[in-house]
Motif scaffolding. Structure first.
Motif, mmCIF file in Angstrom:
data_model
loop_
_atom_site.group_PDB
_atom_site.id
_atom_site.type_symbol
_atom_site.label_atom_id
_atom_site.label_comp_id
_atom_site.label_asym_id
_atom_site.label_seq_id
_atom_site.Cartn_x
_atom_site.Cartn_y
_atom_site.Cartn_z
ATOM 1 N N ASN A 53 0.175 3.071 3.890
ATOM 2 C CA ASN A 53 -0.697 3.467 4.985
ATOM 3 C C ASN A 53 -1.666 2.377 5.374
ATOM 4 O O ASN A 53 -2.867 2.600 5.510
ATOM 5 C CB ASN A 53 -1.476 4.737 4.610
ATOM 6 C CG ASN A 53 -0.555 5.898 4.339
ATOM 7 O OD1 ASN A 53 0.031 6.449 5.259
ATOM 8 N ND2 ASN A 53 -0.398 6.244 3.071
ATOM 9 N N THR A 54 -1.189 1.157 5.545
ATOM 10 C CA THR A 54 -2.065 0.049 5.880
ATOM 11 C C THR A 54 -2.414 0.073 7.346
ATOM 12 O O THR A 54 -1.589 0.342 8.200
ATOM 13 C CB THR A 54 -1.394 -1.297 5.545
ATOM 14 O OG1 THR A 54 -0.143 -1.354 6.236
ATOM 15 C CG2 THR A 54 -1.152 -1.424 4.055
ATOM 16 N N VAL A 55 -3.688 -0.195 7.662
ATOM 17 C CA VAL A 55 -4.161 -0.267 9.034
ATOM 18 C C VAL A 55 -4.940 -1.555 9.182
ATOM 19 O O VAL A 55 -5.862 -1.825 8.427
ATOM 20 C CB VAL A 55 -5.076 0.932 9.374
ATOM 21 C CG1 VAL A 55 -5.588 0.806 10.791
ATOM 22 C CG2 VAL A 55 -4.311 2.237 9.202
ATOM 23 N N PHE A 265 -5.149 -4.130 -1.295
ATOM 24 C CA PHE A 265 -5.197 -5.115 -2.379
ATOM 25 C C PHE A 265 -4.602 -4.513 -3.656
ATOM 26 O O PHE A 265 -3.902 -5.188 -4.415
ATOM 27 C CB PHE A 265 -6.637 -5.559 -2.643
ATOM 28 C CG PHE A 265 -7.219 -6.454 -1.579
ATOM 29 C CD1 PHE A 265 -6.417 -7.303 -0.853
ATOM 30 C CD2 PHE A 265 -8.576 -6.443 -1.314
ATOM 31 C CE1 PHE A 265 -6.946 -8.137 0.123
ATOM 32 C CE2 PHE A 265 -9.122 -7.262 -0.348
ATOM 33 C CZ PHE A 265 -8.296 -8.108 0.375
ATOM 34 N N TYR A 266 -4.898 -3.224 -3.889
ATOM 35 C CA TYR A 266 -4.392 -2.577 -5.101
ATOM 36 C C TYR A 266 -2.896 -2.284 -4.991
ATOM 37 O O TYR A 266 -2.132 -2.560 -5.923
ATOM 38 C CB TYR A 266 -5.159 -1.281 -5.372
ATOM 39 C CG TYR A 266 -4.574 -0.500 -6.528
ATOM 40 C CD1 TYR A 266 -4.767 -0.921 -7.839
ATOM 41 C CD2 TYR A 266 -3.797 0.624 -6.302
ATOM 42 C CE1 TYR A 266 -4.204 -0.233 -8.905
ATOM 43 C CE2 TYR A 266 -3.240 1.320 -7.357
ATOM 44 C CZ TYR A 266 -3.443 0.888 -8.663
ATOM 45 O OH TYR A 266 -2.875 1.565 -9.704
ATOM 46 N N THR A 267 -2.473 -1.711 -3.877
ATOM 47 C CA THR A 267 -1.072 -1.304 -3.761
ATOM 48 C C THR A 267 -0.117 -2.490 -3.722
ATOM 49 O O THR A 267 1.062 -2.349 -4.053
ATOM 50 C CB THR A 267 -0.862 -0.444 -2.501
ATOM 51 O OG1 THR A 267 -1.274 -1.178 -1.339
ATOM 52 C CG2 THR A 267 -1.643 0.849 -2.604
ATOM 53 N N THR A 268 -0.606 -3.656 -3.319
ATOM 54 C CA THR A 268 0.247 -4.853 -3.308
ATOM 55 C C THR A 268 0.192 -5.609 -4.625
ATOM 56 O O THR A 268 0.857 -6.636 -4.776
ATOM 57 C CB THR A 268 -0.171 -5.790 -2.168
ATOM 58 O OG1 THR A 268 -1.562 -6.132 -2.306
ATOM 59 C CG2 THR A 268 0.061 -5.144 -0.808
ATOM 60 N N GLY A 269 -0.619 -5.129 -5.583
ATOM 61 C CA GLY A 269 -0.686 -5.764 -6.890
ATOM 62 C C GLY A 269 -1.621 -6.947 -6.969
ATOM 63 O O GLY A 269 -1.628 -7.667 -7.974
ATOM 64 N N LEU A 284 -1.659 7.548 -2.577
ATOM 65 C CA LEU A 284 -0.974 6.707 -3.543
ATOM 66 C C LEU A 284 0.323 7.383 -3.971
ATOM 67 O O LEU A 284 0.520 8.566 -3.699
ATOM 68 C CB LEU A 284 -1.885 6.427 -4.733
ATOM 69 C CG LEU A 284 -2.975 5.407 -4.413
ATOM 70 C CD1 LEU A 284 -3.986 5.324 -5.547
ATOM 71 C CD2 LEU A 284 -2.377 4.044 -4.137
ATOM 72 N N PRO A 285 1.190 6.665 -4.691
ATOM 73 C CA PRO A 285 2.630 6.969 -4.743
ATOM 74 C C PRO A 285 3.060 8.391 -4.436
ATOM 75 O O PRO A 285 2.330 9.335 -4.685
ATOM 76 C CB PRO A 285 3.007 6.566 -6.164
ATOM 77 C CG PRO A 285 2.073 5.441 -6.467
ATOM 78 C CD PRO A 285 0.773 5.789 -5.776
#
Length: 410
Positions: A53-55, A265-269, A284-285
């Motif tokens: 859900n990136t904006v 930043f978190y979801t891309t590691g 999240l997942p």
């Protein structure tokens, strides 16, 4: 002489054909541009349903017109600016509002600080939904908007998400914890009758220990939103300061422009942990939503192939309440009460009744009709819809606490 006339006539015909061709090209270009703009709006709206859900900063979503059941529609468009944390709920709310009224809603997403600065410099947003109360209040104090146009619309919650190792060694260590030293996962599975104060104390201890553990490794990074721009970043800074971990945290800090970028930043590691809006943590997942407990004061995890995401709701004792407010961007007072989206009493018994609802005193009522909104501006109608009891109650599903006051202008 006749040859000259023929030549002049021929030139005139060619000139006329050229003008017609040019007009056709201009019209075709205009249509093409219109389709491109429309398609771009649809693509950006759909991006909310994409993974993570990136904006992007300053992105625009459009709630496109659909089939409507109201008596007549307003062929209008309003522009709404929204803080990043509330972008996804607003997309859904805007689509419902458009379906009901025919009023299209174009939504600009950014940090509260960025949107506030744009309005201060003359940006023509009709409504501004901030992630705090300070910036809308500042617009009132600076005489940019009418004081009666300020409304509290939701209460936000802060959460900390981090990645835990699910290797056999680490998982065995987790499983061997005693009940006297429960980890964050065990808080979620626990069914003890602890009081709110006890749960907050346990969560505070859990959060502190996990942060210290993460920061023991110099390579681990933790993300927060910019405290100067994003209220949730400010709440994260308050939390770390109240845990006496701010100075220890600084070498590990990664800062996002808003909470959406912080979550990315978190979801891309890129980071091991992040302070985000609790509402965003719900995205999240995919298997997370089904595991979420109804009580906010708990901790949830979701497993992937080799890691677990742990969501720790930050106790509200560690940061100032996140009251999210909006303003109708006008120096003229908005019409916010009575709320036309609440069941209206029928004054004329001969008037048509849509979906009648009966109060305790059996007074006949009917649902919203746009014909009742004569003289009410479209931005005012949008705020009324957001503050209606049904929409306010739905905020719970998005991870917010509703703010239902007596009269939406309060």
């Amino acid at each position: 002489m006749d040859a000259q006339k023929v030549m002049i006539f021929s030139l005139a015909m060619r000139l006329s054909s050229f003008v017609n061709l040019a007009m056709l090209i201009l019209v075709s270009a205009s249509v093409a541009l219109g389709v491109t703009a429309f398609s771009s709006s649809v693509a950006q709206a759909s991006s909310f349903d994409a993974a993570n859900n990136t904006v992007n900063e300053g992105s625009v979503i459009s709630a496109d017109k659909q089939n409507h059941s109201v008596n007549f529609e307003r062929d209008e468009k309003i522009h709404v600016a929204v803080a990043a944390n509330f972008a996804k709920p607003l997309k859904s709310i805007a689509e419902q509002f458009t379906e009901l009224t025919g009023i299209e809603v174009a939504v600009t997403v950014s940090s509260s600080g960025t949107l506030y600065a744009q309005i201060q410099h003359g940006a023509s947003f009709d409504v501004f939904l901030s992630a705090d109360r300070a910036r809308p209040q500042a617009l009132v104090d600076n005489n940019v908007v009418h004081y009666g146009n300020l409304v509290d619309y939701a209460k936000g919650k802060l959460a900390f998400v981090y990645a835990g190792d699910l290797s056999s060694e680490a998982f065995s260590e987790i499983s061997s914890k005693t009940s006297g030293e429960r980890n964050c996962e065990q808080f979620a599975r626990s069914s003890t009758g602890d009081t709110t104060a006890q749960i907050n104390a346990q969560l505070t201890d859990c959060l502190s220990r996990q942060l210290v553990q993460l920061m023991e490794n110099p390579q681990n990074k933790v993300a927060i939103a910019n405290p100067k721009l994003a209220p949730y970043g400010d709440a994260a800074q308050q939390t770390l300061q109240n845990l006496s971990l701010w100075q220890q945290f600084l070498p590990h800090r990664v800062m996002g422009k808003n909470v959406l970028q912080t979550l990315q930043f978190y979801t891309t590691g890129s980071v091991k942990g992040a302070f985000v809006a609790y509402s965003l943590a719900l995205d999240l997942p995919a298997d997370l939503s089904s595991n979420l407990p109804s009580n906010f004061n708990s901790v949830v995890n979701t497993k992937s192939a080799d890691a677990v995401t742990v969501i720790v709701p930050v106790p509200e004792t560690l940061y100032q309440p996140i009251i999210q407010s909006l303003v109708v961007n006008s120096k003229t007072v908005a019409t916010l009460s009575p709320n036309l989206f609440e069941p209206l009493p029928i004054k004329n018994a001969a008037a048509p009744v849509d979906e009648p609802v009966h109060k305790d005193d059996n007074e006949p009522t009917r649902a919203f009709r746009l014909s009742d909104a004569s003289g009410v501006s479209s931005p005012s109608l949008f705020v009324q819809y957001l503050m209606s009891q049904g929409v306010q109650h739905s905020l719970i599903e998005w991870g917010y606490e509703p703010i239902i006051a007596s009269g939406v202008g309060n």
